[in-house]
Design a protein around this motif. Structure first.
Motif, mmCIF file in Angstrom:
data_model
loop_
_atom_site.group_PDB
_atom_site.id
_atom_site.type_symbol
_atom_site.label_atom_id
_atom_site.label_comp_id
_atom_site.label_asym_id
_atom_site.label_seq_id
_atom_site.Cartn_x
_atom_site.Cartn_y
_atom_site.Cartn_z
ATOM 1 N N GLN A 6 -12.782 43.483 -42.604
ATOM 2 C CA GLN A 6 -11.347 43.561 -42.802
ATOM 3 C C GLN A 6 -10.787 42.259 -43.353
ATOM 4 O OE1 GLN A 6 -8.371 45.841 -42.580
ATOM 5 N NE2 GLN A 6 -10.287 46.917 -42.335
ATOM 6 N N PRO A 7 -9.852 42.350 -44.271
ATOM 7 C CA PRO A 7 -9.112 41.134 -44.639
ATOM 8 C C PRO A 7 -8.210 40.739 -43.460
ATOM 9 C CG PRO A 7 -8.237 43.034 -45.805
ATOM 10 C CD PRO A 7 -9.430 43.502 -45.036
ATOM 11 N N SER A 8 -7.313 39.849 -43.667
ATOM 12 C CA SER A 8 -6.493 39.341 -42.573
ATOM 13 C C SER A 8 -5.620 40.422 -41.930
ATOM 14 C CB SER A 8 -5.619 38.191 -43.061
ATOM 15 O OG SER A 8 -4.762 38.639 -44.089
ATOM 16 N N GLU A 9 -5.193 41.438 -42.697
ATOM 17 C CA GLU A 9 -4.360 42.506 -42.134
ATOM 18 C C GLU A 9 -5.213 43.734 -41.841
ATOM 19 O OE1 GLU A 9 -0.783 43.425 -44.204
ATOM 20 O OE2 GLU A 9 -0.466 41.342 -44.770
ATOM 21 N N VAL A 10 -4.912 44.384 -40.735
ATOM 22 C CA VAL A 10 -5.652 45.577 -40.321
ATOM 23 C C VAL A 10 -5.056 46.792 -41.026
ATOM 24 C CG1 VAL A 10 -6.266 47.015 -38.351
ATOM 25 C CG2 VAL A 10 -6.179 44.538 -38.098
ATOM 26 N N ASP A 11 -5.943 47.595 -41.661
ATOM 27 C CA ASP A 11 -5.466 48.793 -42.349
ATOM 28 C C ASP A 11 -5.387 49.980 -41.386
ATOM 29 O OD1 ASP A 11 -8.103 49.506 -41.994
ATOM 30 O OD2 ASP A 11 -8.624 49.483 -44.115
ATOM 31 N N ALA A 62 -15.742 47.582 -38.491
ATOM 32 C CA ALA A 62 -14.598 47.635 -39.412
ATOM 33 C C ALA A 62 -13.854 46.304 -39.438
ATOM 34 C CB ALA A 62 -13.651 48.764 -39.004
ATOM 35 N N LEU A 63 -13.733 45.656 -38.296
ATOM 36 C CA LEU A 63 -13.019 44.377 -38.249
ATOM 37 C C LEU A 63 -13.771 43.263 -38.965
ATOM 38 C CD1 LEU A 63 -11.646 44.433 -34.589
ATOM 39 C CD2 LEU A 63 -10.322 44.620 -36.712
ATOM 40 N N HIS A 64 -15.093 43.346 -39.005
ATOM 41 C CA HIS A 64 -15.881 42.317 -39.692
ATOM 42 C C HIS A 64 -15.669 42.340 -41.205
ATOM 43 C CE1 HIS A 64 -17.997 40.448 -36.431
ATOM 44 N NE2 HIS A 64 -18.349 41.623 -35.947
ATOM 45 N N THR A 68 -8.657 51.324 -39.693
ATOM 46 C CA THR A 68 -9.121 50.431 -38.631
ATOM 47 C C THR A 68 -8.216 50.555 -37.406
ATOM 48 O OG1 THR A 68 -9.977 48.922 -40.306
ATOM 49 C CG2 THR A 68 -9.742 48.053 -38.078
#
Length: 159
Positions: free
Chosen positions: A76-81, A72-74, A84
């Protein structure tokens, strides 16, 4: 964790497995087979095998949770939803479960651990052979031809 256990999660299971094998002077597979063949022969071995299995299971859950979080982190944009972040919480819970089970295994392997030599431990050891409930937990079976007690029948009829 201390006592030679690395912070690397895979090492926790490996180090404890080695300690179990050294303590019982046999490999885990042999120990599991011995416990399966005679579960009441050595209650200490039975407990260690049970908790080692729970530890291995918790480690597996942790690894899956970490893999899901990394995936999921790969993407992800700069902010974590929120989803995630939920995965991160799942990893934290899995670490807590794994570490708790590791502590139990360590406690089981330590003959001088707190609580093993006091009066409460002695009382617990005396209760250990009991395999079922101390008192009957359900009403005895009554043959179908036997009538229910009259007090019960009259209460039932009044409804």
């Amino acid at each position: 964790m201390s006592d030679g256990i690395s912070e690397d999660s895979a090492d926790v299971v490996g180090v404890l497995t080695e300690r179990i094998e050294a303590r019982f002077d046999m490999g885990m597979d042999q120990l599991k087979a011995a416990v399966a063949a005679a579960p009441t022969a050595n209650p200490e071995a039975t407990d260690v095998v049970k908790w080692h299995g729970l530890l291995v299971e918790a480690q597996s859950v942790l690894e899956r949770a970490e893999d899901d979080l990394l995936a999921a982190l790969h993407i992800q944009p700069s902010e974590v939803d929120d989803p995630t972040m939920g995965l991160a919480h799942r990893v934290n819970a899995a670490v807590t479960a794994r570490d708790g089970r590791a502590l139990v295994v360590r406690w089981l392997l330590d003959p001088d651990a707190p609580g093993k030599k006091d009066l409460a431990a002695e009382r617990l050891a005396r209760l250990r052979p009991r395999t079922g409930p101390a008192v009957q937990t359900s009403a005895p079976n009554r043959p179908a031809s036997t009538a229910a007690p009259t007090a019960w029948r009259s209460t039932r009829a009044a409804r």
